[in-house]
Design a protein around this motif. Sequence first.
Motif, PDB file in Angstrom:
ATOM      1  N   LYS A 173       0.844  -1.201   0.000  1.00 40.77           N
ATOM      2  CA  LYS A 173       0.000   0.000   0.000  1.00 40.77           C
ATOM      3  C   LYS A 173       0.885   1.258   0.000  1.00 40.77           C
ATOM      4  CE  LYS A 173      -3.988  -0.501   2.155  1.00 40.77           C
ATOM      5  NZ  LYS A 173      -5.044  -0.692   3.179  1.00 40.77           N
ATOM      6  N   PRO A 174       1.274   1.751  -1.182  1.00 43.17           N
ATOM      7  CA  PRO A 174       2.212   2.883  -1.255  1.00 43.17           C
ATOM      8  C   PRO A 174       1.648   4.214  -0.764  1.00 43.17           C
ATOM      9  CG  PRO A 174       1.437   2.275  -3.441  1.00 43.17           C
ATOM     10  CD  PRO A 174       0.960   1.212  -2.511  1.00 43.17           C
ATOM     11  N   HIS A 175       0.346   4.319  -0.546  1.00 38.17           N
ATOM     12  CA  HIS A 175      -0.226   5.558  -0.016  1.00 38.17           C
ATOM     13  C   HIS A 175      -0.713   5.419   1.422  1.00 38.17           C
ATOM     14  CE1 HIS A 175      -1.015   7.807  -4.079  1.00 38.17           C
ATOM     15  NE2 HIS A 175       0.268   7.626  -3.801  1.00 38.17           N
ATOM     16  N   GLY A 176      -0.363   4.307   2.059  1.00 38.48           N
ATOM     17  CA  GLY A 176      -0.688   4.151   3.467  1.00 38.48           C
ATOM     18  C   GLY A 176      -1.975   3.387   3.701  1.00 38.48           C
ATOM     19  N   SER A 177      -2.370   3.325   4.988  1.00 34.21           N
ATOM     20  CA  SER A 177      -3.529   2.534   5.356  1.00 34.21           C
ATOM     21  C   SER A 177      -4.157   3.080   6.633  1.00 34.21           C
ATOM     22  CB  SER A 177      -3.114   1.070   5.570  1.00 34.21           C
ATOM     23  OG  SER A 177      -4.229   0.258   5.822  1.00 34.21           O
ATOM     24  N   MET A 178      -5.459   2.840   6.774  1.00 31.12           N
ATOM     25  CA  MET A 178      -6.188   3.330   7.942  1.00 31.12           C
ATOM     26  C   MET A 178      -5.785   2.633   9.236  1.00 31.12           C
ATOM     27  SD  MET A 178      -8.295   5.839   7.816  1.00 31.12           S
ATOM     28  CE  MET A 178      -8.307   7.028   6.465  1.00 31.12           C
ATOM     29  N   ASN A 179      -5.034   1.550   9.148  1.00 29.71           N
ATOM     30  CA  ASN A 179      -4.579   0.863  10.359  1.00 29.71           C
ATOM     31  C   ASN A 179      -3.071   0.966  10.549  1.00 29.71           C
ATOM     32  OD1 ASN A 179      -4.123  -0.859   8.133  1.00 29.71           O
ATOM     33  ND2 ASN A 179      -4.157  -2.675   9.440  1.00 29.71           N
ATOM     34  N   TRP A 180      -2.443   1.940   9.882  1.00 22.15           N
ATOM     35  CA  TRP A 180      -1.015   2.198  10.082  1.00 22.15           C
ATOM     36  C   TRP A 180      -0.838   3.368  11.046  1.00 22.15           C
ATOM     37  CZ3 TRP A 180       1.771   2.095   4.647  1.00 22.15           C
ATOM     38  CH2 TRP A 180       1.664   0.800   4.108  1.00 22.15           C
ATOM     39  N   GLU A 181       0.075   3.183  11.993  1.00 21.35           N
ATOM     40  CA  GLU A 181       0.312   4.205  13.012  1.00 21.35           C
ATOM     41  C   GLU A 181       1.814   4.391  13.217  1.00 21.35           C
ATOM     42  OE1 GLU A 181      -1.895   5.148  17.180  1.00 21.35           O
ATOM     43  OE2 GLU A 181      -1.074   3.126  16.978  1.00 21.35           O
ATOM     44  N   ARG A 182       2.251   5.618  13.295  1.00 20.03           N
ATOM     45  CA  ARG A 182       3.682   5.906  13.475  1.00 20.03           C
ATOM     46  C   ARG A 182       4.012   5.972  14.961  1.00 20.03           C
ATOM     47  NH1 ARG A 182       6.673   8.095   9.466  1.00 20.03           N
ATOM     48  NH2 ARG A 182       4.824   9.017   8.522  1.00 20.03           N
ATOM     49  N   ASP A 183       5.122   5.307  15.369  1.00 20.01           N
ATOM     50  CA  ASP A 183       5.531   5.383  16.768  1.00 20.01           C
ATOM     51  C   ASP A 183       6.608   6.448  16.956  1.00 20.01           C
ATOM     52  OD1 ASP A 183       7.958   4.337  15.906  1.00 20.01           O
ATOM     53  OD2 ASP A 183       7.677   2.364  16.805  1.00 20.01           O
ATOM     54  N   GLN A 184       7.124   6.570  18.171  1.00 16.03           N
ATOM     55  CA  GLN A 184       8.090   7.625  18.493  1.00 16.03           C
ATOM     56  C   GLN A 184       9.427   7.418  17.794  1.00 16.03           C
ATOM     57  OE1 GLN A 184       8.262   7.695  22.780  1.00 16.03           O
ATOM     58  NE2 GLN A 184       6.343   8.838  22.977  1.00 16.03           N
ATOM     59  N   GLU A 185       9.702   6.210  17.362  1.00 12.38           N
ATOM     60  CA  GLU A 185      10.965   5.926  16.678  1.00 12.38           C
ATOM     61  C   GLU A 185      10.814   5.969  15.168  1.00 12.38           C
ATOM     62  OE1 GLU A 185      12.240   2.198  18.183  1.00 12.38           O
ATOM     63  OE2 GLU A 185      12.565   2.937  20.229  1.00 12.38           O
ATOM     64  N   ASP A 186       9.692   6.511  14.700  1.00  9.42           N
ATOM     65  CA  ASP A 186       9.406   6.677  13.269  1.00  9.42           C
ATOM     66  C   ASP A 186       9.165   5.354  12.546  1.00  9.42           C
ATOM     67  OD1 ASP A 186       8.883   8.613  11.294  1.00  9.42           O
ATOM     68  OD2 ASP A 186      10.785   8.202  10.308  1.00  9.42           O
ATOM     69  N   VAL A 199      -1.398   6.752   9.054  1.00  9.55           N
ATOM     70  CA  VAL A 199      -0.319   7.196   8.178  1.00  9.55           C
ATOM     71  C   VAL A 199      -0.772   6.993   6.735  1.00  9.55           C
ATOM     72  CG1 VAL A 199       2.096   6.893   7.547  1.00  9.55           C
ATOM     73  CG2 VAL A 199       1.371   6.507   9.905  1.00  9.55           C
ATOM     74  N   VAL A 200      -1.159   8.096   6.084  1.00  8.82           N
ATOM     75  CA  VAL A 200      -1.645   8.029   4.701  1.00  8.82           C
ATOM     76  C   VAL A 200      -1.113   9.224   3.914  1.00  8.82           C
ATOM     77  CG1 VAL A 200      -3.762   6.798   5.329  1.00  8.82           C
ATOM     78  CG2 VAL A 200      -3.774   9.301   5.241  1.00  8.82           C
ATOM     79  N   VAL A 201      -1.079   9.050   2.591  1.00  3.72           N
ATOM     80  CA  VAL A 201      -0.737  10.138   1.679  1.00  3.72           C
ATOM     81  C   VAL A 201      -2.035  10.617   1.052  1.00  3.72           C
ATOM     82  CG1 VAL A 201       0.520  10.824  -0.389  1.00  3.72           C
ATOM     83  CG2 VAL A 201       1.552   9.209   1.203  1.00  3.72           C
ATOM     84  N   ASN A 214       9.068  10.506   2.274  1.00  2.00           N
ATOM     85  CA  ASN A 214       8.812   9.538   3.334  1.00  2.00           C
ATOM     86  C   ASN A 214       9.432   8.197   2.943  1.00  2.00           C
ATOM     87  OD1 ASN A 214       7.378   7.403   4.854  1.00  2.00           O
ATOM     88  ND2 ASN A 214       6.239   9.130   5.686  1.00  2.00           N
ATOM     89  N   ASN A 215      10.401   7.752   3.728  1.00  5.02           N
ATOM     90  CA  ASN A 215      11.132   6.534   3.377  1.00  5.02           C
ATOM     91  C   ASN A 215      10.224   5.320   3.240  1.00  5.02           C
ATOM     92  OD1 ASN A 215      13.601   7.810   3.302  1.00  5.02           O
ATOM     93  ND2 ASN A 215      14.031   7.454   5.469  1.00  5.02           N
ATOM     94  N   HIS A 216       9.209   5.242   4.118  1.00  3.97           N
ATOM     95  CA  HIS A 216       8.333   4.076   4.087  1.00  3.97           C
ATOM     96  C   HIS A 216       7.580   3.992   2.765  1.00  3.97           C
ATOM     97  CE1 HIS A 216       8.990   2.945   8.270  1.00  3.97           C
ATOM     98  NE2 HIS A 216       8.876   4.221   8.584  1.00  3.97           N
ATOM     99  N   PHE A 217       6.980   5.092   2.352  1.00  2.52           N
ATOM    100  CA  PHE A 217       6.213   5.087   1.118  1.00  2.52           C
ATOM    101  C   PHE A 217       7.126   4.922  -0.099  1.00  2.52           C
ATOM    102  CE2 PHE A 217       3.191   7.807   3.718  1.00  2.52           C
ATOM    103  CZ  PHE A 217       2.399   6.714   4.054  1.00  2.52           C
ATOM    104  N   HIS A 218       8.311   5.514  -0.027  1.00  2.00           N
ATOM    105  CA  HIS A 218       9.289   5.343  -1.106  1.00  2.00           C
ATOM    106  C   HIS A 218       9.642   3.869  -1.261  1.00  2.00           C
ATOM    107  CE1 HIS A 218      13.435   5.107  -2.728  1.00  2.00           C
ATOM    108  NE2 HIS A 218      12.984   6.036  -3.555  1.00  2.00           N
ATOM    109  N   ASP A 219       9.802   3.173  -0.140  1.00  2.00           N
ATOM    110  CA  ASP A 219      10.132   1.754  -0.185  1.00  2.00           C
ATOM    111  C   ASP A 219       9.005   0.944  -0.828  1.00  2.00           C
ATOM    112  OD1 ASP A 219      12.556   2.210   0.995  1.00  2.00           O
ATOM    113  OD2 ASP A 219      11.945   1.591   3.003  1.00  2.00           O
ATOM    114  N   MET A 220       7.752   1.318  -0.527  1.00  2.00           N
ATOM    115  CA  MET A 220       6.612   0.602  -1.106  1.00  2.00           C
ATOM    116  C   MET A 220       6.603   0.749  -2.629  1.00  2.00           C
ATOM    117  SD  MET A 220       5.055  -0.719   1.543  1.00  2.00           S
ATOM    118  CE  MET A 220       6.675  -0.810   2.327  1.00  2.00           C
TER     119      MET A 220
END
Length: 331
Positions: A173-186, A199-201, A214-220
């Motif tokens: 899911k390169p644009h994120g998801s309704m059940n994705w959450e960012r923690d304090q360590e990114d 966490v969504v675009v 955003n590294n996560h979305f870039h990786d997707m």
Amino acid sequence: MVEKFDIKQLRYFAMTKRLNFLIGSGASVPAIPLMSVFKTEGISDEKANNSLSDKIKGVSKQVIEGIYKTSDGENIETVLKRYSEFIKVILQLLYHANSRQVTKNINIFTTNYDLFIEKSLDELMKYESFVFNDGGNGYFNRILDSANYNKSVAYRGLNDNYLNELPTLALIKPHGSMNWERDQEDNILIRQSVVENPVVVKPTGLEGQETFLNNHFHDMLRVFQLELDKPQSILIVIGFSFQDKHIAKMLNRSLKNPELNVFIFCYSESDKQIILTNLSLSDCPRNLNVIIPNELEEKYTSKNISKDGSDWFSFDLSNLTELLRDVSFEE
């Protein structure tokens, strides 16, 4: 007279090559309206984006709970059933991979951040034998990592006398998801429920910039690019018009791979020119097929009546399911 698309070509590719799907927002209509419904005159882009996000969040909560209390509950159930039937059919394609010389893996890329696919897979895993890979790793805190998509699972037999790769369905899911959450360590944590600040675009027109920052979305998206660059790959697109310029550029770049074959299914006849324009193409390269409903047999389309009483045909996820069902079960 419009020349009919020959599904024999698609049948051959689907059964012999690396299979990937790209699913856009059109696949979740009518449960979740398109962005154009929210972007009306006098409404700011920010307000429209927030309204869309709130709608997706509300629908996703109902999907997870399985309780449809709102007025659009019937639409939610209809769309969920469409996704479930679609997943069942592509699982049949996975099972038939036993006779193929390619990996037993199907990738579903989706820019949607609703949870229809996850709910469908969760239900099917109760009685179907396959591995679901959403990129997560962990137990109590499941952390998203694109490296997890490179994993495969094998069954070694009770006596260690053979090793058999299990069918795997990967969801990216390169644009994120309704059940994705960012923690304090990114890190991005994959939760079992809709989170307050997912966490969504959002579709701001700057998706490309936000994604690559955003590294996560870039990786997707890097996973998407790498899969299309592999030999003997096929991409089937539904509900997506390539308004996301960064994804359009990636597809254009991937079309230079002579072993890649792309099949884009249009919802209506007018969508073909929109898609070609968004891809900056005046015509289709040899390995790109942009297919309108009128190019398909009528049994694979939905018949609609316009205001003036004339007929027109459309093609959505349920129609693609029927087409792939024939691909899967025909000898």
